[in-house]
Enzyme design. Structure first.
Site, PDB file in Angstrom:
ATOM      1  N   ARG A 134       3.235   0.699  18.706  1.00  0.00           N
ATOM      2  CA  ARG A 134       3.629  -0.099  17.546  1.00  0.00           C
ATOM      3  C   ARG A 134       5.094  -0.509  17.507  1.00  0.00           C
ATOM      4  NH1 ARG A 134       1.187   3.823  13.178  1.00  0.00           N
ATOM      5  NH2 ARG A 134       1.637   5.236  14.895  1.00  0.00           N
ATOM      6  N   ARG A 147       3.355   6.417  25.083  1.00  0.00           N
ATOM      7  CA  ARG A 147       3.199   5.421  24.009  1.00  0.00           C
ATOM      8  C   ARG A 147       3.980   4.138  24.282  1.00  0.00           C
ATOM      9  NH1 ARG A 147       0.870   7.823  19.162  1.00  0.00           N
ATOM     10  NH2 ARG A 147      -0.752   9.022  20.172  1.00  0.00           N
ATOM     11  N   TYR A 163      -8.093  19.153  17.051  1.00  0.00           N
ATOM     12  CA  TYR A 163      -8.443  17.984  16.222  1.00  0.00           C
ATOM     13  C   TYR A 163      -9.860  18.103  15.658  1.00  0.00           C
ATOM     14  CZ  TYR A 163      -4.288  15.246  17.261  1.00  0.00           C
ATOM     15  OH  TYR A 163      -2.992  14.803  17.334  1.00  0.00           O
ATOM     16  N   ASP A 191      -7.319   6.409  23.659  1.00  0.00           N
ATOM     17  CA  ASP A 191      -6.873   7.544  22.845  1.00  0.00           C
ATOM     18  C   ASP A 191      -7.575   8.808  23.326  1.00  0.00           C
ATOM     19  OD1 ASP A 191      -5.147   7.950  20.284  1.00  0.00           O
ATOM     20  OD2 ASP A 191      -6.838   9.319  20.109  1.00  0.00           O
ATOM     21  N   ARG A 230      -2.882  -6.069  17.232  1.00  0.00           N
ATOM     22  CA  ARG A 230      -3.744  -5.079  16.587  1.00  0.00           C
ATOM     23  C   ARG A 230      -4.052  -5.406  15.125  1.00  0.00           C
ATOM     24  NH1 ARG A 230      -5.858  -1.766  15.856  1.00  0.00           N
ATOM     25  NH2 ARG A 230      -4.779   0.079  15.141  1.00  0.00           N
TER      26      ARG A 230
HETATM   27  O1  1CP Z   1       0.920   3.727  25.767  1.00  0.00           O
HETATM   28  C1  1CP Z   1       0.276   4.773  25.772  1.00  0.00           C
HETATM   29  O2  1CP Z   1       0.791   5.906  25.777  1.00  0.00           O
HETATM   30  C2  1CP Z   1      -1.235   4.703  25.875  1.00  0.00           C
HETATM   31  C3  1CP Z   1      -1.922   4.824  24.658  1.00  0.00           C
HETATM   32  C4  1CP Z   1      -2.155   6.153  23.945  1.00  0.00           C
HETATM   33  C5  1CP Z   1      -2.149   7.476  24.417  1.00  0.00           C
HETATM   34  C6  1CP Z   1      -1.749   8.010  25.785  1.00  0.00           C
HETATM   35  C7  1CP Z   1      -2.537   6.187  22.599  1.00  0.00           C
HETATM   36  C8  1CP Z   1      -2.680   5.010  21.720  1.00  0.00           C
HETATM   37  N1  1CP Z   1      -2.854   7.483  22.277  1.00  0.00           N
HETATM   38  C9  1CP Z   1      -2.598   8.294  23.353  1.00  0.00           C
HETATM   39  C10 1CP Z   1      -2.820   9.749  23.449  1.00  0.00           C
HETATM   40  C11 1CP Z   1      -2.877  10.540  22.199  1.00  0.00           C
HETATM   41  N2  1CP Z   1      -3.541  10.270  21.041  1.00  0.00           N
HETATM   42  C12 1CP Z   1      -2.299  11.834  22.068  1.00  0.00           C
HETATM   43  C13 1CP Z   1      -1.577  12.546  23.173  1.00  0.00           C
HETATM   44  C14 1CP Z   1      -0.146  12.133  23.217  1.00  0.00           C
HETATM   45  C15 1CP Z   1       0.687  12.657  22.087  1.00  0.00           C
HETATM   46  O3  1CP Z   1       0.883  13.880  22.011  1.00  0.00           O
HETATM   47  O4  1CP Z   1       1.118  11.817  21.272  1.00  0.00           O
HETATM   48  C16 1CP Z   1      -2.585  12.314  20.782  1.00  0.00           C
HETATM   49  C17 1CP Z   1      -2.165  13.640  20.185  1.00  0.00           C
HETATM   50  C18 1CP Z   1      -3.371  11.323  20.135  1.00  0.00           C
HETATM   51  C19 1CP Z   1      -3.950  11.401  18.775  1.00  0.00           C
HETATM   52  C20 1CP Z   1      -3.424  10.316  17.938  1.00  0.00           C
HETATM   53  N3  1CP Z   1      -3.849   9.014  18.062  1.00  0.00           N
HETATM   54  C21 1CP Z   1      -2.404  10.366  16.952  1.00  0.00           C
HETATM   55  C22 1CP Z   1      -1.641  11.625  16.509  1.00  0.00           C
HETATM   56  C23 1CP Z   1      -2.196  12.161  15.250  1.00  0.00           C
HETATM   57  C24 1CP Z   1      -1.548  13.443  14.737  1.00  0.00           C
HETATM   58  O5  1CP Z   1      -0.969  13.384  13.662  1.00  0.00           O
HETATM   59  O6  1CP Z   1      -1.650  14.490  15.408  1.00  0.00           O
HETATM   60  C25 1CP Z   1      -2.227   9.072  16.474  1.00  0.00           C
HETATM   61  C26 1CP Z   1      -1.292   8.608  15.384  1.00  0.00           C
HETATM   62  C27 1CP Z   1      -3.131   8.229  17.197  1.00  0.00           C
HETATM   63  C28 1CP Z   1      -3.294   6.752  17.061  1.00  0.00           C
HETATM   64  C29 1CP Z   1      -2.761   5.981  18.186  1.00  0.00           C
HETATM   65  N4  1CP Z   1      -3.145   6.139  19.510  1.00  0.00           N
HETATM   66  C30 1CP Z   1      -2.493   5.213  20.279  1.00  0.00           C
HETATM   67  C31 1CP Z   1      -1.664   4.420  19.428  1.00  0.00           C
HETATM   68  C32 1CP Z   1      -0.816   3.281  19.874  1.00  0.00           C
HETATM   69  C33 1CP Z   1      -1.829   4.913  18.110  1.00  0.00           C
HETATM   70  C34 1CP Z   1      -1.190   4.387  16.841  1.00  0.00           C
HETATM   71  C35 1CP Z   1      -2.157   3.702  15.947  1.00  0.00           C
HETATM   72  C36 1CP Z   1      -2.292   2.202  16.090  1.00  0.00           C
HETATM   73  O7  1CP Z   1      -1.825   1.545  16.970  1.00  0.00           O
HETATM   74  O8  1CP Z   1      -2.931   1.645  15.176  1.00  0.00           O
END
Ligand code: 1CP
Length: 379
Positions: free
Chosen positions: A54, A50, A177, A99, A63
């Protein structure tokens, strides 16, 4: 400690033979790739899960007002968000902004990002019959070509500064999911399938595996120089369920991707990150991945012992340690480096950065890894 059974020559000389566009800029910093392959490096490479997120004001600004998955579908936006952290910090790798949930979308499911709630599936899978609603065969170029375009564009714009990592969710995590319909603390709906509908569970996991293999190969063809597989929900499985519903698919993915890449003379390191899956560490280190990613609940020395030098390790500072003052972050990093050693090691957090983290402390983490590892290498 001898890392990896076969020693390798410098990665930078590894030339892809087919499939990959040839006009990418020359890689200037191969520290991350060398560490993946267990080779010595001047400093320990570091990146953060990540890192495009944010906690960066420029990320929030970019964003603002844009739909999350619309952003994922714009190669130019993904490229910009991937590059943002690299402009601030000397990370040794970039990870493409995307994602894991783009795969369920490609299989025909609706996924929305709901503010304050996270990813949401309005119509999650409920019963085995619902598998019939999924696309049986996904054309990844058609459905996920936007990710491939983002990777190619970003690899050019990176100008060889650092390697670009592609990624995917692992089958069990994606299945969770698709059945839960979003994040969950117990994963009881998805786990109900494992105990009540094991056959349908395997059917879904196999369907996901097939798409993931094609998706990862497409990412490499587009220019990804390493691949990470996120099994973020390994922790809600016990060792027995992990053996049956996660590990075989993780292995299958690595083996199939590697077999295909070998045919075209390519060598792309793969990382498996099974969060909270320490019961599977020995098995994960013998699953065709070059690197095993670790969460912060594992002691570095015991992780080294348990993986027996078969793989490189990545991780594992508690993300919350970034709330500490900078001097304390530096001490924690030093201890972590001493525990892992500087060879065959990629510094990272044990999970992703949180939105309220101070970018300055992220900078302190990166600097501490570089400085302490250089010192340790001189000893
Ligand atoms: O910088 C980076 O890491 C690249 C971007 C990235 C990656 C690798 C994002 C952007 N998502 C992911 C993978 C991802 N997405 C995972 C695997 C990593 C981990 O375990 O965190 C998972 C589980 C998700 C699913 C997801 N997407 C969640 C988790 C939900 C939950 O409660 O289980 C969330 C909050 C997101 C949204 C998301 N994805 C990425 C960002 C920056 C965000 C935040 C939302 C936004 O920016 O508006």
């Amino acid at each position: 400690m001898k890392l990896h059974e076969k020693e390798r020559t410098c990665i930078i000389s590894f030339q892809p033979l087919h499939n990959v566009p040839k006009d990418f800029p020359k890689l200037k910093n191969d520290t991350f790739l060398c560490a993946c392959h267990g080779q010595e490096t001047n400093h320990v490479p570091v990146w953060c899960m990540r890192q495009a997120g944010r906690y960066l004001p420029e990320f929030r600004e970019f964003r603002a007002g844009k739909d999350f998955f619309e952003t994922c579908r714009s190669p130019a936006a993904c490229c910009e968000l991937t590059l943002q952290p690299l402009r601030r910090f000397p990370f040794d790798a970039a990870i493409i902004f995307s994602d894991i949930l783009v795969i369920p979308q490609a299989m025909g499911m609706d996924v929305q990002m709901v503010a304050g709630k996270g990813p949401t599936f309005p119509e999650p899978l409920k019963e085995p019959e619902d598998l019939l609603l999924l696309q049986p065969k996904v054309d990844v170029n058609k459905e996920l070509g936007y990710v491939f375009k983002a990777i190619t564009l970003t690899r050019h714009k990176l100008d060889g500064k650092v390697p670009l990592i592609g990624f995917t969710g692992a089958p069990w995590t994606l299945m969770a999911y698709m059945i839960e319909g979003g994040g969950s603390t117990t994963h009881s709906k998805a786990k109900r399938w494992l105990y009540r509908h094991p056959e349908a569970s395997h059917k879904l996991l196999k369907m996901l595996t097939d798409v993931i293999v094609e998706y990862l190969l497409g990412q490499v063809a587009a220019g990804a120089q390493a691949l990470q597989v996120f099994e973020s929900h390994a922790g809600c499985l016990g060792p027995v369920e992990f053996q049956e519903f996660s590990l075989p698919y993780l292995r299958d993915i690595a083996r199939k991707v590697k077999d295909q890449l070998k045919e075209s003379g390519q060598d792309v390191p793969m990382i498996v990150f099974a969060k909270d899956g320490h019961y599977g560490l020995e098995d994960l280190s013998q699953s065709h991945y070059e690197v095993v990613g670790l969460d912060w609940t594992i002691d570095p020395r015991s992780a080294r012992e348990r993986t027996g030098g078969k793989v490189s390790l990545q991780g594992n500072m508690d993300p919350c340690a970034l709330y500490a003052p900078k001097e304390r972050i530096s001490e924690i990093v030093k201890k972590m480096l001493e525990g892992f050693g500087t060879r065959g090691y990629i510094a990272n957090l044990g999970h992703g950065l949180y939105p309220d983290m101070d970018p300055e402390n992220v900078g302190a983490f990166v600097e501490a890894v570089h400085t302490h590892s250089r010192h340790l290498n001189l000893k």
